[in-house]
Design a protein around this motif. Structure first.
Motif: not given
Length: 383
Positions: A33, A36-37, A39-40, A204
């Motif tokens: 997570l 992914a955060s 990348l976000y 996350r």
């Protein structure tokens, strides 16, 4: 899928220091997570740069635009504030158009429509806000700019007139991340019980926008200085009444749940506030059943609800009832309405601005008008 959503939601609500208290599966997902955060965060940065340098175009509407957004997902009062703004504009004689995504079956749009049915408010639902705004303005027309600002400058309050069709202002519900549409006033809602989530970006954490420690420090110091250098207002959601799921037009007094065992069932972003509101009314006992945000209550869920109710009734030797939020009702009321042997009530609430120093509801109205007028004098609006 529901179980996975719950795991992600619980992990996103847990700070790094308390991560060890979660089950192993939750902890094992945290690194994924966090990646992914990152990348976000990168995508947000690049997107804003593209708009800043004109690579991506920001569209301007021919009427003022007020955006209502938040830094964290769920439970921040965006939709109640949107409704409040619509009532303010309707009372000023300026018919508002609310633009909403219509996410998760359009529960928020349905609730807004029911509450604002007898006002001049128009509601446009769709992922492409620009296209929705253009088609609505073409259908109903728009108020003359000079008339809009004449009414904003006036202290006169008008009777609601749902036949007044021309749009005078656009309210962008959940618009903070919708950069393609220019806004004149930005209203950012924060949850006082959990303003920064766990300080992590999605997925996350619950932050939808990055906030550095310096930025958080500025906001916190501003609050400590009693709003001396910024327009900060305090609001609260106040329960108004209940209605029975089979009759959404009924208005039952809040006192109807006094000394009764209540099971709070919800699929919203921040259920704590809902449960606390019910607890303050005065029931005999409050239990809760939380589903993930935007969850639609189905037949399988009714079995879980019945099992919980039976346990409460055995424990307290009294009948237990179910109370849900309006969003849960509007998401899909059919399953709830079909339960003839259960008492299921819906809690209705409205937002209030809490007076603090000179920051009253009237001050909020006046400042909103001044900001819109000032923006018009500096930039004007497209024809």
């Amino acid at each position: 899928m529901e179980k996975l959503r719950k795991i992600v939601t619980q992990t996103a609500a847990t700070s790094d220091s308390n991560l060890h208290s979660l089950p192993f599966l939750h902890r094992s997902l945290a690194p994924l997570l966090s990646a992914a955060s990152s990348l976000y965060k990168l995508s947000l940065f690049l997107r804003r740069k593209l708009y800043l340098h004109g690579v991506l175009h920001q569209h301007r509407l021919p009427v003022p635009v007020i955006s209502v957004g938040n830094l964290t997902w769920g439970g921040n009062g965006k939709t109640p504030m949107t409704e409040f703004l619509a009532m303010v504009m309707d009372g000023a004689g300026i018919p508002p158009l609310i633009l909403t995504r219509g996410y998760a079956g359009g529960d928020e749009a349905k609730m807004l429509h029911r509450h604002l049915l007898h006002t001049s408010t128009r509601i446009g639902m769709g992922a492409n806000r620009i296209t929705t705004a253009a088609s609505t303005l073409e259908r109903y027309g728009r108020m003359d700019t000079s008339l809009i600002f004449e009414k904003l400058s006036s202290s006169h309050r008008y009777e609601s007139n749902h036949e007044n069709k021309k749009v005078g202002v656009v309210i962008l519900d959940d618009g903070m991340q919708h950069l393609s549409l220019f806004r004149d006033v930005e209203i950012v809602m924060l949850n006082s019980l959990m303003p920064w989530g766990n300080n992590h970006l999605l997925p996350r954490g619950s932050l939808r926008e990055p906030a550095s420690k310096a930025q958080l420090g500025i906001i916190e110091s501003t609050l400590e200085k009693e709003c001396a250098s910024a327009s900060i207002y305090f609001t609260r959601l106040v329960p108004s009444h209940l209605f029975e799921v089979k009759d959404p037009h009924s208005k039952l007094p809040l006192s109807i749940i006094n000394n009764i065992v209540v099971l709070c069932v919800s699929g919203i972003g921040f259920p704590d506030a809902f449960v606390q509101s019910i607890s303050k009314i005065g029931p005999l006992h409050v239990d809760r059943l939380d589903f993930s945000d935007h969850h639609v209550i189905r037949a399988d869920d009714i079995g879980i609800i019945r099992e919980r109710l039976e346990g409460l009734q055995d424990g307290f030797e009294a009948k237990a009832i179910v109370v849900v939020t309006e969003k849960d009702y509007d998401r899909d009321p059919i399953t709830l309405v079909e339960q003839d042997d259960l008492t299921i009530l819906v809690l209705c609430s409205s937002i209030q601005i809490i007076p603090f120093k000179d920051h009253t509801e009237e001050d909020f109205r006046m400042q909103l008008s001044r900001l819109l007028i000032d923006k018009h004098e500096r930039h004007g609006y497209v024809k």
